[in-house]
Design an enzyme around this catalytic site. Structure first.
Site, PDB file in Angstrom:
ATOM      1  N   GLN A  42       0.854  -1.188   0.000  1.00 49.06           N
ATOM      2  CA  GLN A  42       0.000   0.000   0.000  1.00 49.06           C
ATOM      3  C   GLN A  42       0.888   1.236   0.000  1.00 49.06           C
ATOM      4  O   GLN A  42       0.393   2.355  -0.044  1.00 49.06           O
ATOM      5  CB  GLN A  42      -0.876   0.008   1.251  1.00 49.06           C
ATOM      6  CG  GLN A  42      -1.776  -1.211   1.337  1.00 49.06           C
ATOM      7  CD  GLN A  42      -2.354  -1.349   2.735  1.00 49.06           C
ATOM      8  OE1 GLN A  42      -3.347  -0.730   3.053  1.00 49.06           O
ATOM      9  NE2 GLN A  42      -1.721  -2.144   3.565  1.00 49.06           N
ATOM     10  N   ASN A  43       2.195   1.024   0.090  1.00 49.52           N
ATOM     11  CA  ASN A  43       3.097   2.170   0.194  1.00 49.52           C
ATOM     12  C   ASN A  43       3.385   2.783  -1.161  1.00 49.52           C
ATOM     13  O   ASN A  43       3.314   2.114  -2.192  1.00 49.52           O
ATOM     14  CB  ASN A  43       4.414   1.747   0.856  1.00 49.52           C
ATOM     15  CG  ASN A  43       4.191   1.325   2.286  1.00 49.52           C
ATOM     16  OD1 ASN A  43       3.132   1.577   2.840  1.00 49.52           O
ATOM     17  ND2 ASN A  43       5.174   0.678   2.880  1.00 49.52           N
ATOM     18  N   HIS A  98      -1.404   1.706  -4.370  1.00 51.88           N
ATOM     19  CA  HIS A  98      -1.670   3.143  -4.326  1.00 51.88           C
ATOM     20  C   HIS A  98      -0.703   3.961  -5.170  1.00 51.88           C
ATOM     21  O   HIS A  98      -0.480   5.134  -4.905  1.00 51.88           O
ATOM     22  CB  HIS A  98      -1.669   3.623  -2.868  1.00 51.88           C
ATOM     23  CG  HIS A  98      -2.747   2.979  -2.041  1.00 51.88           C
ATOM     24  ND1 HIS A  98      -2.655   2.794  -0.689  1.00 51.88           N
ATOM     25  CD2 HIS A  98      -3.939   2.456  -2.407  1.00 51.88           C
ATOM     26  CE1 HIS A  98      -3.753   2.176  -0.261  1.00 51.88           C
ATOM     27  NE2 HIS A  98      -4.535   1.960  -1.285  1.00 51.88           N
ATOM     28  N   CYS A 156      -2.242  18.031 -19.097  1.00 52.50           N
ATOM     29  CA  CYS A 156      -1.783  17.353 -20.317  1.00 52.50           C
ATOM     30  C   CYS A 156      -1.309  15.929 -20.042  1.00 52.50           C
ATOM     31  O   CYS A 156      -1.049  15.175 -20.978  1.00 52.50           O
ATOM     32  CB  CYS A 156      -0.677  18.151 -21.004  1.00 52.50           C
ATOM     33  SG  CYS A 156       0.905  18.080 -20.155  1.00 52.50           S
ATOM     34  N   CYS A 158       3.328  22.285 -14.544  1.00 48.16           N
ATOM     35  CA  CYS A 158       3.931  21.736 -15.752  1.00 48.16           C
ATOM     36  C   CYS A 158       4.192  22.877 -16.743  1.00 48.16           C
ATOM     37  O   CYS A 158       3.651  23.974 -16.579  1.00 48.16           O
ATOM     38  CB  CYS A 158       2.922  20.728 -16.298  1.00 48.16           C
ATOM     39  SG  CYS A 158       3.114  20.183 -17.966  1.00 48.16           S
ATOM     40  N   CYS A 186       2.913  23.304 -19.457  1.00 53.94           N
ATOM     41  CA  CYS A 186       1.640  23.715 -20.085  1.00 53.94           C
ATOM     42  C   CYS A 186       0.803  24.582 -19.138  1.00 53.94           C
ATOM     43  O   CYS A 186      -0.252  25.072 -19.518  1.00 53.94           O
ATOM     44  CB  CYS A 186       0.843  22.485 -20.519  1.00 53.94           C
ATOM     45  SG  CYS A 186      -0.109  21.720 -19.194  1.00 53.94           S
ATOM     46  N   THR A 191       0.834  -3.021   8.453  1.00 55.61           N
ATOM     47  CA  THR A 191      -0.419  -2.404   8.011  1.00 55.61           C
ATOM     48  C   THR A 191      -1.460  -2.483   9.114  1.00 55.61           C
ATOM     49  O   THR A 191      -1.568  -3.511   9.790  1.00 55.61           O
ATOM     50  CB  THR A 191      -0.958  -3.025   6.704  1.00 55.61           C
ATOM     51  OG1 THR A 191      -2.225  -2.428   6.398  1.00 55.61           O
ATOM     52  CG2 THR A 191      -1.104  -4.529   6.765  1.00 55.61           C
ATOM     53  N   ASN A 235       3.735  -6.758  13.415  1.00 51.13           N
ATOM     54  CA  ASN A 235       3.255  -5.409  13.741  1.00 51.13           C
ATOM     55  C   ASN A 235       3.424  -5.213  15.250  1.00 51.13           C
ATOM     56  O   ASN A 235       3.099  -6.117  16.017  1.00 51.13           O
ATOM     57  CB  ASN A 235       1.760  -5.300  13.356  1.00 51.13           C
ATOM     58  CG  ASN A 235       1.269  -3.858  13.286  1.00 51.13           C
ATOM     59  OD1 ASN A 235       1.560  -3.054  14.156  1.00 51.13           O
ATOM     60  ND2 ASN A 235       0.497  -3.556  12.251  1.00 51.13           N
ATOM     61  N   PRO A 236       3.916  -4.067  15.693  1.00 50.60           N
ATOM     62  CA  PRO A 236       4.023  -3.850  17.151  1.00 50.60           C
ATOM     63  C   PRO A 236       2.660  -3.846  17.841  1.00 50.60           C
ATOM     64  O   PRO A 236       2.569  -4.123  19.034  1.00 50.60           O
ATOM     65  CB  PRO A 236       4.678  -2.476  17.274  1.00 50.60           C
ATOM     66  CG  PRO A 236       5.124  -2.081  15.924  1.00 50.60           C
ATOM     67  CD  PRO A 236       4.438  -2.936  14.911  1.00 50.60           C
TER      68      PRO A 236
HETATM   69  P1  NAD Z   1      -1.246   2.742   8.611  1.00 54.07           P
HETATM   70  O1  NAD Z   1      -0.543   4.043   8.722  1.00 54.07           O
HETATM   71  O2  NAD Z   1      -2.719   2.728   8.658  1.00 54.07           O
HETATM   72  O3  NAD Z   1      -0.737   1.750   9.745  1.00 54.07           O
HETATM   73  C1  NAD Z   1       0.597   1.561  10.045  1.00 54.07           C
HETATM   74  C2  NAD Z   1       0.737   0.279  10.827  1.00 54.07           C
HETATM   75  O4  NAD Z   1       2.118  -0.005  10.960  1.00 54.07           O
HETATM   76  C3  NAD Z   1       0.132   0.316  12.222  1.00 54.07           C
HETATM   77  O5  NAD Z   1      -0.659  -0.830  12.417  1.00 54.07           O
HETATM   78  C4  NAD Z   1       1.363   0.309  13.138  1.00 54.07           C
HETATM   79  O6  NAD Z   1       1.126  -0.381  14.361  1.00 54.07           O
HETATM   80  C5  NAD Z   1       2.369  -0.423  12.290  1.00 54.07           C
HETATM   81  N1  NAD Z   1       3.785  -0.118  12.586  1.00 54.07           N
HETATM   82  C6  NAD Z   1       4.306   0.997  13.172  1.00 54.07           C
HETATM   83  N2  NAD Z   1       5.636   0.893  13.275  1.00 54.07           N
HETATM   84  C7  NAD Z   1       5.981  -0.303  12.740  1.00 54.07           C
HETATM   85  C8  NAD Z   1       7.216  -0.993  12.568  1.00 54.07           C
HETATM   86  N3  NAD Z   1       8.392  -0.441  12.939  1.00 54.07           N
HETATM   87  N4  NAD Z   1       7.202  -2.226  11.995  1.00 54.07           N
HETATM   88  C9  NAD Z   1       6.032  -2.793  11.610  1.00 54.07           C
HETATM   89  N5  NAD Z   1       4.833  -2.197  11.762  1.00 54.07           N
HETATM   90  C10 NAD Z   1       4.804  -0.958  12.313  1.00 54.07           C
HETATM   91  O7  NAD Z   1      -0.694   2.093   7.298  1.00 54.07           O
HETATM   92  P2  NAD Z   1      -1.454   1.363   6.125  1.00 54.07           P
HETATM   93  O8  NAD Z   1      -2.245   0.217   6.677  1.00 54.07           O
HETATM   94  O9  NAD Z   1      -0.401   1.101   5.114  1.00 54.07           O
HETATM   95  O10 NAD Z   1      -2.509   2.416   5.525  1.00 54.07           O
HETATM   96  C11 NAD Z   1      -2.213   3.748   5.319  1.00 54.07           C
HETATM   97  C12 NAD Z   1      -2.188   4.249   3.868  1.00 54.07           C
HETATM   98  O11 NAD Z   1      -1.286   5.328   3.874  1.00 54.07           O
HETATM   99  C13 NAD Z   1      -1.607   3.314   2.894  1.00 54.07           C
HETATM  100  O12 NAD Z   1      -2.613   2.981   2.048  1.00 54.07           O
HETATM  101  C14 NAD Z   1      -0.489   4.065   2.150  1.00 54.07           C
HETATM  102  O13 NAD Z   1      -0.881   4.331   0.815  1.00 54.07           O
HETATM  103  C15 NAD Z   1      -0.375   5.378   2.798  1.00 54.07           C
HETATM  104  N6  NAD Z   1       0.965   5.732   3.361  1.00 54.07           N
HETATM  105  C16 NAD Z   1       2.108   5.314   2.745  1.00 54.07           C
HETATM  106  C17 NAD Z   1       3.341   5.631   3.280  1.00 54.07           C
HETATM  107  C18 NAD Z   1       4.577   5.136   2.587  1.00 54.07           C
HETATM  108  O14 NAD Z   1       4.583   4.982   1.373  1.00 54.07           O
HETATM  109  N7  NAD Z   1       5.640   4.837   3.325  1.00 54.07           N
HETATM  110  C19 NAD Z   1       3.433   6.362   4.477  1.00 54.07           C
HETATM  111  C20 NAD Z   1       2.231   6.799   5.074  1.00 54.07           C
HETATM  112  C21 NAD Z   1       1.006   6.455   4.505  1.00 54.07           C
HETATM  113 ZN    ZN Z   2       0.889  19.781 -18.576  1.00 48.30          ZN
END
Ligand code: NAD
Ligand code: ZN
Length: 248
Positions: A102-103, A120, A131, A149, A151, A189, A214-215
């Site tokens: 999801q990152n 995402h 454009c 941009c 444009c 997550t 997950n913590p």
């Molecule tokens: P979330 O922010 O909802 O949840 C984060 C989870 O990670 C929590 O459950 C937390 O307990 C856990 N966590 C915290 N520290 C940790 C560690 N050191 N190791 C393992 N787990 C740990 O995240 P989500 O479920 O991915 O949903 C949020 C949305 O936000 C995503 O869809 C994403 O697109 C976006 N997002 C992305 C980024 C990125 O790309 N790094 C950063 C912030 C948000």
């Molecule tokens: Zn443009």
């Protein structure tokens, strides 16, 4: 925790195909704050006000100023941590084929993972809302907000905002993988955002073992996941990799 790390290494060693689902928590140790949970961005700002497509369409300047600019500053220099590296090692071992993430930070690919499904999108790129021209985020000047941009159109990150659709091919492939894997690793997550949170459910329904790292417990804990290793992603992955190397 050591017993569960041992158990996870054994489950992975016995698996034919492992799929991972990752979220913002896996990048916390790279200095990128998550959305939910401790220290999360949502403690400071309201998601619907800044991360919804309607908010961006209404006031792109505000969303750039409060959300996107800060993300660019952090992501421009973020490096993969041991959790990303550990998953890349699992691919080398021939166990893990695909990561569903999801990152938007691209750190799995930087760590060496070659098959990453991005639910995402990816923050590394921007596209013009007029454009459609694309440009690297790191090349964008921050002198004028919102950046524009050639444009005259406003740039937006090549990410999926709340209220927008997940790329259909990403969803389709993830569903197939969730249904065919025999171990799903769910790491960092909060399992609150759909449809990503449904992938472990699908895996479980099709007989896979679901391991959470997950913590904090999540809505999957005790219902969908077989067990949760409560620790940070990097520490737990290092433990699992060390065990797997000992087993091989
Ligand atoms: P979330 O922010 O909802 O949840 C984060 C989870 O990670 C929590 O459950 C937390 O307990 C856990 N966590 C915290 N520290 C940790 C560690 N050191 N190791 C393992 N787990 C740990 O995240 P989500 O479920 O991915 O949903 C949020 C949305 O936000 C995503 O869809 C994403 O697109 C976006 N997002 C992305 C980024 C990125 O790309 N790094 C950063 C912030 C948000
Ligand atoms: Zn443009």
């Amino acid at each position: 925790m050591d017993d569960l790390i041992k158990k996870a290494a054994e489950d992975i060693a016995a698996a034919r195909q492992v799929t991972a689902l990752t979220g913002a928590g896996i990048s916390v140790e790279s200095g990128i704050p998550p959305f939910r949970g401790k220290g999360g961005l949502w403690e400071k700002i309201d998601p619907m006000e800044y991360a919804h497509i309607d908010a961006f369409s209404r006031d792109p300047e505000k969303v750039w100023e409060v959300l996107i600019k800060g993300m660019k500053d952090i992501l421009d220099t973020a490096e993969p941590n041991d959790a990303h590296k550990g998953l890349a090692r699992l691919e080398k071992f021939g166990k893990l084929k695909t990561i569903i993430t999801q990152n938007v930070d691209g750190l799995h690919q930087t760590a060496g993972s070659t098959d990453v499904i991005e639910f995402h999108g990816n923050f590394a790129w921007q596209r013009c809302t007029d454009c459609g021209d694309r440009c690297r985020t790191s090349d964008i000047s921050m002198e004028k907000i919102p950046p524009r941009c050639h444009c005259g159109g406003i740039y937006r990150p090549d990410c999926v905002f709340f209220g927008e659709m997940i790329p259909p091919d990403a969803l389709l492939r993830s569903r197939t993988l969730a249904m065919s894997c025999d171990v799903m690793l769910v790491m960092g997550t909060s399992a609150m955002v759909q449809p990503a949170a449904y992938m472990p459910v699908l895996a479980r329904e099709n007989g896979a073992r679901v391991i959470e790292i997950n913590p904090e417990p999540t809505p999957l804990t005790g219902h969908i996941s077989d067990y949760i290793i409560q620790g940070s992603g990097g520490v737990v992955m290092n433990g699992i990799i060390a065990r797997l190397e000992g087993l091989s």
